[in-house]
Structure formats: C-alpha cells, structure tokens
Write an enzyme that holds these catalytic residues in place. Structure first.
Site, mmCIF file in Angstrom:
data_model
loop_
_atom_site.group_PDB
_atom_site.id
_atom_site.type_symbol
_atom_site.label_atom_id
_atom_site.label_comp_id
_atom_site.label_asym_id
_atom_site.label_seq_id
_atom_site.Cartn_x
_atom_site.Cartn_y
_atom_site.Cartn_z
ATOM 1 N N ARG A 94 31.010 -8.625 31.893
ATOM 2 C CA ARG A 94 32.269 -8.925 32.592
ATOM 3 C C ARG A 94 32.702 -7.747 33.451
ATOM 4 N N PHE A 133 33.921 1.098 42.640
ATOM 5 C CA PHE A 133 35.314 1.299 43.051
ATOM 6 C C PHE A 133 35.765 2.634 42.493
ATOM 7 N N GLY A 134 35.902 3.610 43.361
ATOM 8 C CA GLY A 134 36.194 4.966 42.897
ATOM 9 C C GLY A 134 37.645 5.340 43.109
ATOM 10 N N GLU A 137 39.791 10.022 38.864
ATOM 11 C CA GLU A 137 39.190 11.351 39.046
ATOM 12 C C GLU A 137 39.359 12.139 37.749
ATOM 13 N N ARG A 247 42.430 -6.850 36.433
ATOM 14 C CA ARG A 247 43.171 -6.939 35.154
ATOM 15 C C ARG A 247 43.330 -8.397 34.743
ATOM 16 N N GLU A 367 41.531 0.069 33.585
ATOM 17 C CA GLU A 367 42.447 -0.875 34.264
ATOM 18 C C GLU A 367 43.881 -0.730 33.743
ATOM 19 N N PHE A 387 57.732 6.806 32.994
ATOM 20 C CA PHE A 387 56.373 7.314 33.205
ATOM 21 C C PHE A 387 56.312 8.841 33.107
HETATM 22 P P1 TGC Z 1 54.490 1.932 41.874
HETATM 23 O O1 TGC Z 1 55.706 2.596 42.401
HETATM 24 O O2 TGC Z 1 54.625 0.934 40.758
HETATM 25 O O3 TGC Z 1 53.711 1.240 43.068
HETATM 26 C C1 TGC Z 1 53.277 1.960 44.226
HETATM 27 C C2 TGC Z 1 53.129 0.912 45.331
HETATM 28 O O4 TGC Z 1 52.137 -0.048 44.962
HETATM 29 C C3 TGC Z 1 52.725 -1.364 44.856
HETATM 30 N N1 TGC Z 1 52.114 -2.008 43.711
HETATM 31 C C4 TGC Z 1 51.323 -3.054 43.818
HETATM 32 N N2 TGC Z 1 50.955 -3.780 44.883
HETATM 33 C C5 TGC Z 1 50.155 -4.825 44.656
HETATM 34 N N3 TGC Z 1 49.665 -5.135 43.440
HETATM 35 C C6 TGC Z 1 49.991 -4.411 42.354
HETATM 36 N N4 TGC Z 1 49.502 -4.693 41.155
HETATM 37 C C7 TGC Z 1 50.865 -3.318 42.507
HETATM 38 N N5 TGC Z 1 51.408 -2.401 41.670
HETATM 39 C C8 TGC Z 1 52.171 -1.609 42.420
HETATM 40 C C9 TGC Z 1 54.198 -1.120 44.674
HETATM 41 O O5 TGC Z 1 54.949 -2.223 45.137
HETATM 42 C C10 TGC Z 1 54.408 0.107 45.535
HETATM 43 O O6 TGC Z 1 54.396 -0.304 46.887
HETATM 44 P P2 TGC Z 1 55.309 0.453 47.983
HETATM 45 O O7 TGC Z 1 55.003 -0.238 49.266
HETATM 46 O O8 TGC Z 1 56.708 0.252 47.489
HETATM 47 O O9 TGC Z 1 54.895 1.891 47.939
HETATM 48 O O10 TGC Z 1 53.467 3.043 41.478
HETATM 49 P P3 TGC Z 1 53.638 4.198 40.452
HETATM 50 O O11 TGC Z 1 53.253 5.459 41.141
HETATM 51 O O12 TGC Z 1 54.943 4.123 39.716
HETATM 52 O O13 TGC Z 1 52.441 3.882 39.425
HETATM 53 C C11 TGC Z 1 52.437 2.750 38.699
HETATM 54 C C12 TGC Z 1 51.341 2.771 37.657
HETATM 55 C C13 TGC Z 1 51.439 3.942 36.696
HETATM 56 C C14 TGC Z 1 51.563 1.496 36.878
HETATM 57 C C15 TGC Z 1 49.987 2.827 38.349
HETATM 58 O O14 TGC Z 1 49.749 4.086 38.831
HETATM 59 C C16 TGC Z 1 48.877 2.383 37.455
HETATM 60 O O15 TGC Z 1 48.628 1.198 37.357
HETATM 61 N N6 TGC Z 1 48.157 3.329 36.753
HETATM 62 C C17 TGC Z 1 46.988 2.988 35.979
HETATM 63 C C18 TGC Z 1 45.742 3.390 36.705
HETATM 64 C C19 TGC Z 1 44.633 2.402 36.536
HETATM 65 O O16 TGC Z 1 44.793 1.303 36.075
HETATM 66 N N7 TGC Z 1 43.445 2.781 36.970
HETATM 67 C C20 TGC Z 1 42.342 1.879 36.943
HETATM 68 C C21 TGC Z 1 41.170 2.436 37.710
HETATM 69 S S1 TGC Z 1 39.912 1.258 38.072
HETATM 70 C C22 TGC Z 1 39.235 0.867 36.599
HETATM 71 O O17 TGC Z 1 39.636 1.265 35.569
HETATM 72 C C23 TGC Z 1 38.099 -0.062 36.670
HETATM 73 S S2 TGC Z 1 37.364 -0.412 35.172
HETATM 74 C C24 TGC Z 1 36.707 -1.895 35.575
HETATM 75 C C25 TGC Z 1 35.626 -2.353 34.714
HETATM 76 O O18 TGC Z 1 34.625 -1.643 34.458
HETATM 77 O O19 TGC Z 1 35.751 -3.558 34.312
HETATM 78 P P1 FAD Z 2 44.701 9.648 30.768
HETATM 79 O O1 FAD Z 2 45.428 9.149 31.949
HETATM 80 O O2 FAD Z 2 44.422 11.093 30.665
HETATM 81 O O3 FAD Z 2 45.479 9.171 29.458
HETATM 82 C C1 FAD Z 2 45.213 9.721 28.160
HETATM 83 C C2 FAD Z 2 46.230 9.117 27.192
HETATM 84 O O4 FAD Z 2 47.557 9.466 27.613
HETATM 85 C C3 FAD Z 2 46.193 7.575 27.166
HETATM 86 O O5 FAD Z 2 46.437 7.129 25.870
HETATM 87 C C4 FAD Z 2 47.326 7.197 28.087
HETATM 88 O O6 FAD Z 2 47.864 5.921 27.816
HETATM 89 C C5 FAD Z 2 48.336 8.287 27.749
HETATM 90 N N1 FAD Z 2 49.308 8.463 28.837
HETATM 91 C C6 FAD Z 2 49.088 8.800 30.129
HETATM 92 N N2 FAD Z 2 50.235 8.821 30.812
HETATM 93 C C7 FAD Z 2 51.211 8.479 29.924
HETATM 94 C C8 FAD Z 2 52.625 8.327 30.020
HETATM 95 N N3 FAD Z 2 53.272 8.498 31.170
HETATM 96 N N4 FAD Z 2 53.296 7.989 28.892
HETATM 97 C C9 FAD Z 2 52.660 7.782 27.712
HETATM 98 N N5 FAD Z 2 51.316 7.915 27.566
HETATM 99 C C10 FAD Z 2 50.624 8.252 28.663
HETATM 100 N N6 FAD Z 2 38.078 4.063 37.003
HETATM 101 C C11 FAD Z 2 37.780 3.702 38.282
HETATM 102 O O7 FAD Z 2 38.442 4.118 39.217
HETATM 103 N N7 FAD Z 2 36.737 2.865 38.535
HETATM 104 C C12 FAD Z 2 35.949 2.366 37.572
HETATM 105 O O8 FAD Z 2 35.023 1.605 37.853
HETATM 106 C C13 FAD Z 2 36.234 2.731 36.220
HETATM 107 N N8 FAD Z 2 35.419 2.302 35.213
HETATM 108 C C14 FAD Z 2 35.626 2.747 33.938
HETATM 109 C C15 FAD Z 2 34.706 2.438 32.946
HETATM 110 C C16 FAD Z 2 34.873 2.924 31.642
HETATM 111 C C17 FAD Z 2 33.849 2.594 30.594
HETATM 112 C C18 FAD Z 2 36.016 3.700 31.330
HETATM 113 C C19 FAD Z 2 36.232 4.193 29.927
HETATM 114 C C20 FAD Z 2 36.919 4.033 32.318
HETATM 115 C C21 FAD Z 2 36.730 3.584 33.638
HETATM 116 N N9 FAD Z 2 37.592 3.956 34.676
HETATM 117 C C22 FAD Z 2 37.325 3.598 35.973
HETATM 118 C C23 FAD Z 2 38.668 4.903 34.412
HETATM 119 C C24 FAD Z 2 39.901 4.302 33.766
HETATM 120 O O9 FAD Z 2 40.626 3.537 34.653
HETATM 121 C C25 FAD Z 2 40.742 5.444 33.189
HETATM 122 O O10 FAD Z 2 40.021 5.941 32.076
HETATM 123 C C26 FAD Z 2 42.128 5.008 32.781
HETATM 124 O O11 FAD Z 2 42.897 4.684 33.915
HETATM 125 C C27 FAD Z 2 42.855 6.095 31.957
HETATM 126 O O12 FAD Z 2 42.748 7.332 32.555
HETATM 127 P P2 FAD Z 2 42.212 8.605 31.688
HETATM 128 O O13 FAD Z 2 40.993 8.209 30.972
HETATM 129 O O14 FAD Z 2 42.166 9.774 32.603
HETATM 130 O O15 FAD Z 2 43.335 8.834 30.601
#
Ligand code: TGC
Ligand code: FAD
Length: 388
Positions: A94, A133-134, A137, A247, A367, A387
């Site tokens: 998935r 998708f990078g 960091e 997600r 995610e 946050f």
């Molecule tokens: P925030 O102020 O909430 O939003 C900034 C701007 O973005 C807009 N926005 C969205 N737009 C479309 N869809 C969404 N889901 C959106 N969420 C937010 C928002 O309206 C705003 O727009 P503008 O025009 O007003 O600037 O942003 P924030 O800085 O407070 O951060 C929110 C937070 C913490 C929730 C966000 O940074 C976050 O989601 N952090 C988690 C990072 C994360 O999920 N990383 C994932 C990396 S990729 C990955 O993990 C792939 S694994 C996949 C796999 O292997 O299956």
């Molecule tokens: P951190 O952000 O360092 O968090 C560490 C802990 O602190 C967590 O428990 C978190 O919830 C907690 N924390 C952080 N901030 C707060 C807060 N404000 N309040 C309370 N608790 C907090 N990323 C990509 O871009 N592309 C990919 O394809 C991708 N694939 C992945 C595949 C795998 C197998 C894994 C494990 C990760 C992948 N990621 C990818 C990265 C993933 O999105 C991050 O690991 C995730 O967003 C969390 O970031 P971090 O690991 O740096 O943890």
C-alpha cells in the site's frame, strides 16, 4: 430475515456496489496469489519486488483515482478498497501505491505543467516509471516548514542542495518530487534519478516495512531547468494537499492490516488446543476475538463513510486527520491483541501478525504522527494551536 456473517459483523458488504465488490475480489486475488508468496523471504532480506509494482500498474491501481493520462479515474471508495486489500497483504504494498499515486503522481497531476503530466503520468500509471516524494528531512519531520533544502535560481536553472530522509521508493525512483525553500517560499521540483549530484541510499537497519524501499536522498548542487519546477505548487499547502490524498488511503489501508491480524488470530484460536479445549472456547479469548472483529468493522465503516463523503463533496483535512488517527490506533490495538492470541507463534514470520504489527509502527508515524493529527483536530476543536 437478514443473515449474520461473522466475518462481516456490521453487514458492510451490503454498502458496496457490485462493481466495488468485484474490484475488491480482483485486488484480493492479486495480493493472495502474486504478492504474498515469498513475502516472508522478502521481509527477511529487506527487499521490494519491483515486478509487483509493474503488475499493480497493469491492474490499474497506480494513480487510480486520477483522471486522464492513462489513469483509471476511479472513485475515492474504489481507491480505498484497493488500499485495504493491498495492506491486508503488507503495508509495503500500500505504501508503494500511496507514494506512487497519491503523492508523486498527484503532485504532478495537480501542480505540474501539461508537459510534465504528459511526460510522467502515463508511464507512472503503468508502473514503468517510479516516483518518490521528498518532503521529510533529518531536521524537519513533523514540522516540514523547517525544511532546509534550498533551491537557488541561476539564470534559467535552479540549483538544489540538501538532504531528504525516510523517503519511500527513493532508490528505485526514476523521478523524485523534491520540496525545497526558495526566496518565494516552498516550491516543488521534479528531479530525475540520473541528474548529476543526485543520489539515494537505503536507510539501514529498519525493523519495520522491510519489504518496502526507504531511502535517504542527497541533492548536492543538482541543476534542473525551470521547466522541472511544478508551476502550480506555491507554498507548503501544495505538499500538504498531496498528503491529504495519501492519508485518506491509509484510513482504508490499515483496516486491511487489522483484518488480516484478526483473521489470523481467529483461525489460530480455533485449532490451538490448551487445557483440553481450543483456546477459542475460553471466554477471555472470545472477548479478544469479538473486540477485534468489532474494531475492524468500525474502522471499515469509518473508511467507507469518509470515502462516500469524499466522492460526494470532498473532505476537509481534519476529516482525514480524524480517520488516520482513529484507524491507525485501531489497527495497532488489533495487531497487538492478535499477536497475544497467537502466543509464541505470534512473533514469527510464519504468521502475518508480527509483520503487520511492526509495519503499523511506521504507518502510525508517517503521513503525520498520532500526536500531529491529535493537535490538528485539537486546534479546530478548541481554537488554540498547541503545536509549539
Ligand atoms: P497550516 O497552517 O495548517 O497550513 C499551511 C497551509 O497549508 C494549507 N493546508 C492544506 N492545504 C490542502 N490540504 C491540506 N491537507 C492542508 N493542510 C494545510 C493551509 O490551509 C495553509 O494554507 P495557507 O494558504 O493559509 O498558507 O500548517 P502548519 O505549519 O500549522 O502545519 C500543520 C501540520 C503540523 C499539521 C503539518 O505541518 C503537518 O501535517 N505535519 C506532518 C508532516 C507529515 O505528515 N509529513 C509526511 C511526509 S510524507 C510521508 O510521510 C510519506 S509516507 C508514505 C508511505 O510510504 O506510504
Ligand atoms: P519527529 O517529528 O521528530 O517526531 C518525534 C516525536 O515527537 C513523535 O512522536 C511526534 O509525534 C512528536 N512530536 C513532534 N512534534 C510534536 C508536537 N508539536 N507536540 C507533541 N509531539 C510532537 N517522508 C517523506 O517525505 N516521504 C516519504 O516517502 C516518507 N516515507 C516514510 C517511510 C517510512 C517507513 C517512515 C518511517 C517515514 C517516512 N517518511 C517519509 C517520514 C515521515 O513522514 C516522518 O517520519 C514523520 O512525519 C515524523 O517525522 P520524524 O520521524 O522526524 O519525527
């Protein structure tokens, strides 16, 4: 009178169309016959089967919710059903599908130029080209606004410098969607794998998602033309919009992993005899089996509800946060309970449960972690951002 199917305690099948049930059967067969054989060996070796990716393309599963460019244009519910079946096999399947379709292809489809769409989407839909998708960091995980990768303008080109960490599909990708800071804010760039200065290497010693590729990407002054920039991606909202799509797939996907765990526990409990009776005959075991069965069904109901709503009028990011948070929690709880029902056998690769359990530890983190989705919901519930 209505009949009761113990494997479908809320009769959710009645909420699926014939076409949706047929799709589910096709993906289930693919997973059972093609993807699951050899999974234990691939988990032990830490390898992903590239050929399976191509077969997912042939089945039309890659970018299946996108319109045009060789994509299936399927509904959100159909995409969710496919995610659940793939993850019932292994979260790595998935994950591949999510990153390819919901992250890399969606970024190009929604924010790319017509030339970029024509160039990449048809071959990505077929599984001939792979994307990653990078965003994350080493120092920017939950808080992607802290990302340090820079893109600096030089004439008609951009120079990209930085490191991306934990990137699914990184080493096998033909094209990386790279998010970088510019003087105008965050922008997205398509970096081809053979670009000088670009390299990808595996994240070592992973104990989770072992049958999936997870990489570090290094961008050492990689030069790309302005035509490699995603022209419609402006600011962090662009990658966040892609995350919403991926997600949503996880909301469904983890129900598959949970179902596989609950099923393994039920089958084991029916045949494992202790104290002169199958352990399924003990009240404490029955409670576990019933709790798991209801939890999975409730998770499926939640996924189906969000899917129908997404198809009808779309979802707010917080709807998706609620689904990801609730269903990841549910799946981890079910996997842990199922592991216990299997006793010592539960820690081996002979059964799928420990594999799912360790995979789910990644799924609850990537995610957006449990804490991040809690805070996203808490912010809307209270009006206070907690946050920082
Ligand atoms: P925030 O102020 O909430 O939003 C900034 C701007 O973005 C807009 N926005 C969205 N737009 C479309 N869809 C969404 N889901 C959106 N969420 C937010 C928002 O309206 C705003 O727009 P503008 O025009 O007003 O600037 O942003 P924030 O800085 O407070 O951060 C929110 C937070 C913490 C929730 C966000 O940074 C976050 O989601 N952090 C988690 C990072 C994360 O999920 N990383 C994932 C990396 S990729 C990955 O993990 C792939 S694994 C996949 C796999 O292997 O299956
Ligand atoms: P951190 O952000 O360092 O968090 C560490 C802990 O602190 C967590 O428990 C978190 O919830 C907690 N924390 C952080 N901030 C707060 C807060 N404000 N309040 C309370 N608790 C907090 N990323 C990509 O871009 N592309 C990919 O394809 C991708 N694939 C992945 C595949 C795998 C197998 C894994 C494990 C990760 C992948 N990621 C990818 C990265 C993933 O999105 C991050 O690991 C995730 O967003 C969390 O970031 P971090 O690991 O740096 O943890």
């Amino acid at each position: 009178m209505s009949t009761f199917d113990p494997t479908d305690p809320l009769a959710l099948d009645t909420g699926l169309t014939e076409e949706e049930q047929a799709l589910r059967a096709v993906v289930r067969r693919f997973v059972t016959e093609r993807a699951l054989p050899g999974i234990a060996e691939r988990v032990e070796a830490g390898t992903f089967d590239r050929a399976i990716a191509q077969e997912m393309g042939e089945l039309g599963l890659l970018g299946m919710h996108l319109e045009g460019y060789g994509c299936a244009g399927a509904s959100a519910v159909a995409y969710g059903i496919a995610c659940a079946e793939l993850e019932a096999g292994d979260s790595g399947l998935r994950s591949f599908c999510s990153v390819q379709g919901s992250l890399a292809m969606t970024a190009i489809h929604r924010f790319g130029s017509e030339e970029q769409r024509q160039r990449w989407l048809p071959s990505m839909a077929q599984g001939n080209a792979i994307g990653c998708f990078g965003l994350t960091e080493p120092d920017a995980g939950s808080d992607p606004s802290a990302l340090r990768t820079r893109a600096r303008r030089e004439g008609d080109d951009w120079i990209l410098h930085g490191t991306k960490q934990w990137i699914t599909n990184g080493e096998i990708a033909d094209v990386a969607v790279v998010w970088a800071q510019t003087e105008q804010g965050v922008r997205g760039f398509l970096v081809e794998a053979d670009a000088p200065g670009f390299s990808a290497r595996p994240v070592p010693a992973k104990l989770s998602l072992r049958a999936s590729v997870t990489s570090e990407l290094v961008l050492d002054d990689v030069r790309v033309p302005d035509s490699a920039r995603l022209p419609e991606a402006k600011g962090l909202r662009a990658p966040l919009a892609c995350l919403s799509e991926a997600r949503y797939g996880i909301v469904w996907g983890v129900t598959g992993a949970a179902r596989a765990c609950a099923t393994a526990a039920r089958e084991h409990a029916a045949t494992r005899v202790q104290f002169g009776a199958p352990i399924a005959a003990f009240q404490l075991t029955q409670k576990k089996l019933v709790d798991m069965s209801l939890a999975v069904a409730q998770g499926e109901l939640l996924a189906l509800h969000l899917g129908r709503r997404k198809d009808a009028e779309g979802l707010a990011p917080e709807h998706v946060s609620a689904g990801k948070l609730a269903n990841c929690r549910m799946a981890l709880d079910v996997a842990r309970t199922a592991r216990g029902v299997l006793g010592a056998s539960g820690i081996t690769l002979e059964y799928p449960v420990m594999r799912h359990l360790t995979n789910l530890e990644s799924v609850v983190t990537y995610e957006g972690t449990e804490e991040i989705h809690t805070l996203a919901l808490g912010r809307r519930l209270t009006g206070h951002s907690a946050f920082a």
